[in-house]
Design an enzyme around this catalytic site. Structure first.
Site, PDB file in Angstrom:
ATOM      1  N   LYS A 237       0.960   3.776  -3.285  1.00 19.74           N
ATOM      2  CA  LYS A 237       0.585   5.180  -3.182  1.00 19.74           C
ATOM      3  C   LYS A 237       1.758   6.090  -3.547  1.00 19.74           C
ATOM      4  O   LYS A 237       1.559   7.162  -4.137  1.00 19.74           O
ATOM      5  CB  LYS A 237       0.062   5.487  -1.782  1.00 19.74           C
ATOM      6  CG  LYS A 237      -1.302   4.865  -1.489  1.00 19.74           C
ATOM      7  CD  LYS A 237      -2.348   5.249  -2.528  1.00 19.74           C
ATOM      8  CE  LYS A 237      -3.746   4.806  -2.143  1.00 19.74           C
ATOM      9  NZ  LYS A 237      -4.742   5.142  -3.192  1.00 19.74           N
TER      10      LYS A 237
ATOM     11  N   TYR B 277       0.834  -1.206   0.000  1.00 22.99           N
ATOM     12  CA  TYR B 277       0.000   0.000   0.000  1.00 22.99           C
ATOM     13  C   TYR B 277       0.867   1.254   0.000  1.00 22.99           C
ATOM     14  O   TYR B 277       0.652   2.166  -0.802  1.00 22.99           O
ATOM     15  CB  TYR B 277      -0.919  -0.011   1.213  1.00 22.99           C
ATOM     16  CG  TYR B 277      -1.892   1.149   1.244  1.00 22.99           C
ATOM     17  CD1 TYR B 277      -2.939   1.223   0.333  1.00 22.99           C
ATOM     18  CD2 TYR B 277      -1.762   2.173   2.179  1.00 22.99           C
ATOM     19  CE1 TYR B 277      -3.836   2.279   0.347  1.00 22.99           C
ATOM     20  CE2 TYR B 277      -2.653   3.235   2.206  1.00 22.99           C
ATOM     21  CZ  TYR B 277      -3.679   3.285   1.292  1.00 22.99           C
ATOM     22  OH  TYR B 277      -4.556   4.337   1.308  1.00 22.99           O
TER      23      TYR B 277
END
Length: 255
Positions: free
Chosen positions: A164, A160
């Site tokens: 991002k 994650y």
């Protein structure tokens, strides 16, 4: 500052709850023709119901952003309906139910799944709208990343934080590539907001002490709301941000 988007065509992915729902409703309330998209059809209907309650109806479409063909079909349909695409908000993403684990426990499937929805999806959507926006000589692309992409993930999910960060890199690259056609590309990086079932579980997992520490690390000493994120998106999509591109705006209460 009076921001309106009368008759502008706006696509919002990940609009079944949380940030995406707030963003879709905010554009609809300001006169835009909104296409709210998600894979969660039932919750997408809830978004549409809320829009009707506010007398600001919007269109809904079940779309898996990890499918390039599905994304292209969506954008083709929007163009046929309205003749243009003014704003794209790439909000679809998340952790897909994963939790923090040691790196040696992460499977290739777990790693790639998070990249597919957070990075590939944003890429496919931008790729599909770019020719339309170029022809118009104007467009707004806003990606929703996370504070995890600028620092570390509070959940410890390696994919994650990495995805991002990659999305932020894509934002900056596309800003330079598309700028000569009047297309701006910007990024909103939210802090921790209780916006969906996943963040509710995360909040509960901290316990009272952990929740208190999290709040103490925020300058404003309080959590934000999905509407706070929507307001940042509205700014980037508006004429007030006409000379702003390639930027990442942290909306996190101050760190």
């Amino acid at each position: 500052m009076n921001v309106t988007f009368e008759q502008q065509s706006v696509i919002v992915t990940g609009a079944a709850h949380g940030f995406g729902r707030a963003i879709a409703l905010a554009f609809a309330q300001r006169g835009a023709v909104v296409w709210a998209c998600d894979v969660q059809e039932e919750r997408l209907h809830e978004t549409a119901h809320l829009a009707r309650q506010g007398a600001t109806p919007l269109h809904t479409r079940a779309v898996d952003v990890t499918s390039r063909d599905a994304v292209q079909a969506l954008v083709d349909g929007v163009q046929q309906h309205t003749g243009r695409v003014d704003v794209l908000v790439n909000n679809a993403g998340g952790v897909l139910g994963q939790v923090g684990r040691p790196i040696e426990a992460i499977t290739p499937q777990d790693w790639h799944a998070i990249f597919q929805v957070n990075v590939d999806g944003a890429f496919y959507c931008a790729q599909a709208v770019a020719p339309i926006m170029k022809q118009q000589g104007r467009g707004r692309i806003i990606n929703i990343s996370s504070g995890a992409g600028l620092g570390i993930s509070l959940t410890g999910i390696q994919a994650y934080a990495s995805a991002k960060a990659a999305q932020i890199g894509l934002t900056r690259q596309l800003a330079h590539e598309l700028g000569e056609w009047g297309i701006t590309v910007n990024n909103v990086a939210p802090g921790f907001v209780r916006s969906n079932p996943t963040t509710e579980k995360q909040w509960e997992s901290y316990g009272e002490d952990g929740q208190r520490r999290l709040l103490q690390n925020i300058a404003l000493k309080r959590l934000g709301s999905p509407e706070d994120i929507a307001h940042a998106v509205l700014f980037f999509a508006s004429d007030y941000a006409g000379w702003v591109t390639g930027q990442v705006l942290s909306v996190d209460g101050g760190k």
